[in-house]
Motif scaffolding. Structure first.
Motif, PDB file in Angstrom:
ATOM      1  N   GLN A   9     -12.375  28.408  24.016  1.00  0.00           N
ATOM      2  CA  GLN A   9     -13.714  28.987  24.146  1.00  0.00           C
ATOM      3  C   GLN A   9     -14.324  29.261  22.771  1.00  0.00           C
ATOM      4  O   GLN A   9     -15.506  28.987  22.525  1.00  0.00           O
ATOM      5  CB  GLN A   9     -13.660  30.279  24.969  1.00  0.00           C
ATOM      6  N   GLY A  10     -13.512  29.794  21.878  1.00  0.00           N
ATOM      7  CA  GLY A  10     -13.989  30.072  20.523  1.00  0.00           C
ATOM      8  C   GLY A  10     -14.348  28.802  19.779  1.00  0.00           C
ATOM      9  O   GLY A  10     -15.347  28.748  19.054  1.00  0.00           O
ATOM     10  N   ARG A  11     -13.530  27.756  19.956  1.00  0.00           N
ATOM     11  CA  ARG A  11     -13.803  26.488  19.274  1.00  0.00           C
ATOM     12  C   ARG A  11     -15.101  25.858  19.792  1.00  0.00           C
ATOM     13  O   ARG A  11     -15.887  25.322  19.012  1.00  0.00           O
ATOM     14  CB  ARG A  11     -12.624  25.517  19.454  1.00  0.00           C
ATOM     15  N   GLN A  12     -15.297  25.924  21.099  1.00  0.00           N
ATOM     16  CA  GLN A  12     -16.523  25.354  21.652  1.00  0.00           C
ATOM     17  C   GLN A  12     -17.756  26.141  21.205  1.00  0.00           C
ATOM     18  O   GLN A  12     -18.808  25.566  20.923  1.00  0.00           O
ATOM     19  CB  GLN A  12     -16.431  25.327  23.180  1.00  0.00           C
ATOM     20  N   LYS A  13     -17.625  27.450  21.139  1.00  0.00           N
ATOM     21  CA  LYS A  13     -18.742  28.296  20.730  1.00  0.00           C
ATOM     22  C   LYS A  13     -19.177  27.989  19.298  1.00  0.00           C
ATOM     23  O   LYS A  13     -20.377  27.993  18.979  1.00  0.00           O
ATOM     24  CB  LYS A  13     -18.346  29.767  20.856  1.00  0.00           C
ATOM     25  N   HIS A  14     -18.212  27.704  18.427  1.00  0.00           N
ATOM     26  CA  HIS A  14     -18.501  27.499  17.009  1.00  0.00           C
ATOM     27  C   HIS A  14     -18.389  26.031  16.592  1.00  0.00           C
ATOM     28  O   HIS A  14     -18.320  25.731  15.398  1.00  0.00           O
ATOM     29  CB  HIS A  14     -17.553  28.349  16.159  1.00  0.00           C
ATOM     30  N   ARG A  15     -18.378  25.126  17.560  1.00  0.00           N
ATOM     31  CA  ARG A  15     -18.181  23.708  17.263  1.00  0.00           C
ATOM     32  C   ARG A  15     -19.254  23.163  16.317  1.00  0.00           C
ATOM     33  O   ARG A  15     -18.953  22.456  15.357  1.00  0.00           O
ATOM     34  CB  ARG A  15     -18.159  22.884  18.548  1.00  0.00           C
ATOM     35  N   GLN A  16     -20.498  23.483  16.595  1.00  0.00           N
ATOM     36  CA  GLN A  16     -21.582  22.963  15.768  1.00  0.00           C
ATOM     37  C   GLN A  16     -21.480  23.474  14.334  1.00  0.00           C
ATOM     38  O   GLN A  16     -21.705  22.734  13.379  1.00  0.00           O
ATOM     39  CB  GLN A  16     -22.943  23.341  16.356  1.00  0.00           C
ATOM     40  N   PHE A  17     -21.105  24.739  14.206  1.00  0.00           N
ATOM     41  CA  PHE A  17     -20.938  25.316  12.864  1.00  0.00           C
ATOM     42  C   PHE A  17     -19.856  24.558  12.088  1.00  0.00           C
ATOM     43  O   PHE A  17     -20.053  24.188  10.924  1.00  0.00           O
ATOM     44  CB  PHE A  17     -20.573  26.792  12.969  1.00  0.00           C
ATOM     45  N   TYR A  18     -18.718  24.312  12.743  1.00  0.00           N
ATOM     46  CA  TYR A  18     -17.606  23.652  12.062  1.00  0.00           C
ATOM     47  C   TYR A  18     -17.941  22.189  11.767  1.00  0.00           C
ATOM     48  O   TYR A  18     -17.614  21.663  10.695  1.00  0.00           O
ATOM     49  CB  TYR A  18     -16.333  23.751  12.905  1.00  0.00           C
ATOM     50  N   THR A  19     -18.610  21.531  12.708  1.00  0.00           N
ATOM     51  CA  THR A  19     -19.034  20.151  12.495  1.00  0.00           C
ATOM     52  C   THR A  19     -19.965  20.053  11.286  1.00  0.00           C
ATOM     53  O   THR A  19     -19.823  19.162  10.439  1.00  0.00           O
ATOM     54  CB  THR A  19     -19.747  19.603  13.744  1.00  0.00           C
ATOM     55  N   ASP A  20     -20.889  20.978  11.205  1.00  0.00           N
ATOM     56  CA  ASP A  20     -21.825  20.989  10.070  1.00  0.00           C
ATOM     57  C   ASP A  20     -21.090  21.225   8.754  1.00  0.00           C
ATOM     58  O   ASP A  20     -21.431  20.622   7.726  1.00  0.00           O
ATOM     59  CB  ASP A  20     -22.892  22.071  10.266  1.00  0.00           C
ATOM     60  N   TYR A  21     -20.073  22.088   8.795  1.00  0.00           N
ATOM     61  CA  TYR A  21     -19.310  22.392   7.576  1.00  0.00           C
ATOM     62  C   TYR A  21     -18.580  21.142   7.081  1.00  0.00           C
ATOM     63  O   TYR A  21     -18.564  20.848   5.874  1.00  0.00           O
ATOM     64  CB  TYR A  21     -18.314  23.517   7.850  1.00  0.00           C
ATOM     65  N   LEU A  22     -17.993  20.382   8.004  1.00  0.00           N
ATOM     66  CA  LEU A  22     -17.301  19.150   7.629  1.00  0.00           C
ATOM     67  C   LEU A  22     -18.289  18.104   7.121  1.00  0.00           C
ATOM     68  O   LEU A  22     -17.991  17.355   6.188  1.00  0.00           O
ATOM     69  CB  LEU A  22     -16.526  18.590   8.825  1.00  0.00           C
ATOM     70  N   THR A  23     -19.468  18.069   7.722  1.00  0.00           N
ATOM     71  CA  THR A  23     -20.486  17.098   7.321  1.00  0.00           C
ATOM     72  C   THR A  23     -20.991  17.376   5.906  1.00  0.00           C
ATOM     73  O   THR A  23     -21.193  16.459   5.109  1.00  0.00           O
ATOM     74  CB  THR A  23     -21.670  17.121   8.304  1.00  0.00           C
ATOM     75  N   VAL A  24     -21.167  18.646   5.604  1.00  0.00           N
ATOM     76  CA  VAL A  24     -21.661  19.035   4.279  1.00  0.00           C
ATOM     77  C   VAL A  24     -20.584  18.841   3.210  1.00  0.00           C
ATOM     78  O   VAL A  24     -20.891  18.622   2.037  1.00  0.00           O
ATOM     79  CB  VAL A  24     -22.142  20.507   4.303  1.00  0.00           C
ATOM     80  N   HIS A  25     -19.316  18.886   3.625  1.00  0.00           N
ATOM     81  CA  HIS A  25     -18.212  18.779   2.658  1.00  0.00           C
ATOM     82  C   HIS A  25     -17.263  17.638   3.038  1.00  0.00           C
ATOM     83  O   HIS A  25     -16.102  17.865   3.398  1.00  0.00           O
ATOM     84  CB  HIS A  25     -17.434  20.093   2.597  1.00  0.00           C
ATOM     85  N   PRO A  26     -17.718  16.398   2.941  1.00  0.00           N
ATOM     86  CA  PRO A  26     -16.825  15.264   3.224  1.00  0.00           C
ATOM     87  C   PRO A  26     -15.881  15.027   2.051  1.00  0.00           C
ATOM     88  O   PRO A  26     -16.022  15.636   0.990  1.00  0.00           O
ATOM     89  CB  PRO A  26     -17.807  14.091   3.365  1.00  0.00           C
ATOM     90  N   PHE A  27     -14.905  14.148   2.245  1.00  0.00           N
ATOM     91  CA  PHE A  27     -14.101  13.702   1.117  1.00  0.00           C
ATOM     92  C   PHE A  27     -15.046  13.054   0.105  1.00  0.00           C
ATOM     93  O   PHE A  27     -15.847  12.187   0.459  1.00  0.00           O
ATOM     94  CB  PHE A  27     -13.056  12.687   1.556  1.00  0.00           C
ATOM     95  N   ALA A  28     -14.959  13.474  -1.146  1.00  0.00           N
ATOM     96  CA  ALA A  28     -15.874  12.986  -2.180  1.00  0.00           C
ATOM     97  C   ALA A  28     -15.293  11.749  -2.855  1.00  0.00           C
ATOM     98  O   ALA A  28     -14.133  11.750  -3.281  1.00  0.00           O
ATOM     99  CB  ALA A  28     -16.136  14.076  -3.209  1.00  0.00           C
TER     100      ALA A  28
END
Length: 302
Positions: free
Chosen positions: A254-273
């Motif tokens: 439930q917690g992961r689904q609630k914050h999924r968009q936040f975590y997805t955005d965090y990974l998108t902003v910080h990809p492997f460089a």
């Protein structure tokens, strides 16, 4: 050159884990197929340095996102997320990726010098279990070894005997590492201290060796490596790990689904460089070519 399949092996071990929920087994089977496609795509990439490294890192980001989000984060069960540290799927992706990337960019240099790359058990020390009244063949020679996530190495054979013609000798086999990289998902202060001690051991055995620490996320206050035997720490995503109070909310579905968009955005902003991997490749290139006479004369110093 045969490369290790550490991540593939972890996926297979996970599939056979009796604690893995049945719903997740199908996803793990799918991940094994997805992994095979990922590796095939990496091996098919050809071109100049910039094209190869950009394309490979792009594929890495895509596959890592799949494992981290689709397989682990989105699982309706909590087993995969809570056991991430034990099943070790994430950091073994980098372990498997690095040798493929290095071969794709530096293959000619590596093959010409009879070097091997990848996860290796390498020499780190030597001792003799022998005494005046308890003489053993080869003076009871024993070597100390350590498993390395990534090593640029050569095979090493050591023969020991009390006699000049080497009768009653003992021969041991290992690998001698000239460059070592330890791969971490998150780098905290304890891991930093352990790495500093490992770097000392490696350079005590091979003074000219290089030691690098590669991590995805920084989880500590940066400390200068100049006072340690670590040559450099490379933060592959150029970002900090999420704070523990935020990560704690991911422990349930439930917690992961609630914050999924936040975590997805965090990974998108910080990809492997790309430039972090380029930097590591250049460290290897410079080590391989540093004693090349042509390079020395063109620079005018060594």
């Amino acid at each position: 050159m045969n490369l290790q399949n550490s991540h593939h092996d972890k996926l297979k071990a996970l599939l056979e884990n009796p604690k893995l929920p049945m719903e997740d087994k199908l996803k793990v089977q799918e991940a094994i197929l997805r992994h095979a496609t990922f590796i095939q795509q990496l091996h098919e990439i050809k071109g100049d340095f910039e094209f190869v490294i950009n394309t490979m890192v792009s594929l890495l980001n895509e596959y890592k996102r799949y494992i981290e989000m689709d397989l682990i984060f989105d699982s309706p069960n909590d087993f995969l997320y809570r056991q991430k540290g034990q099943i070790k799927l994430e950091n073994t992706i980098i372990e498997e990726f690095l040798p493929i990337l290095v071969l794709a960019t530096l293959d000619d240099h590596i093959q010409s010098q009879n070097l091997t790359i990848g996860s290796k058990t390498c020499f780190s020390g030597i001792r003799f279990e022998s005494g005046i009244r308890a003489s053993k063949p080869g003076a009871g020679i024993q070597i100390r070894e350590k498993d390395q996530d990534f090593a640029l190495s050569r095979e090493l054979f050591i023969q020991s005997s009390h006699y000049h013609d080497f009768r009653e000798s003992l021969t041991l086999a290992s690998n001698i590492a000239y460059l070592v990289a330890e791969c971490k998902t998150n780098l905290d202060k304890t891991m930093f201290q352990e790495a500093a001690a490992t770097a000392v051991d490696i350079k005590s055995a091979v003074p000219g060796a290089k030691y690098y620490l590669l991590c995805e996320w920084l989880d500590m206050t940066p400390i200068s490596t100049s006072t340690t035997a670590i040559d450099e720490i490379i933060i592959l995503r150029k970002a900090r790990r999420l704070p523990s109070d935020i990560r704690g909310q991911f422990n349930t579905y439930q917690g992961r689904q609630k914050h999924r968009q936040f975590y997805t955005d965090y990974l998108t902003v910080h990809p492997f460089a790309v430039d972090t991997f380029s930097r590591f490749i250049m460290h290897i290139y410079n080590l391989i070519t540093e004693h090349n006479e042509e390079n020395v004369l063109s620079k005018g110093y060594f």
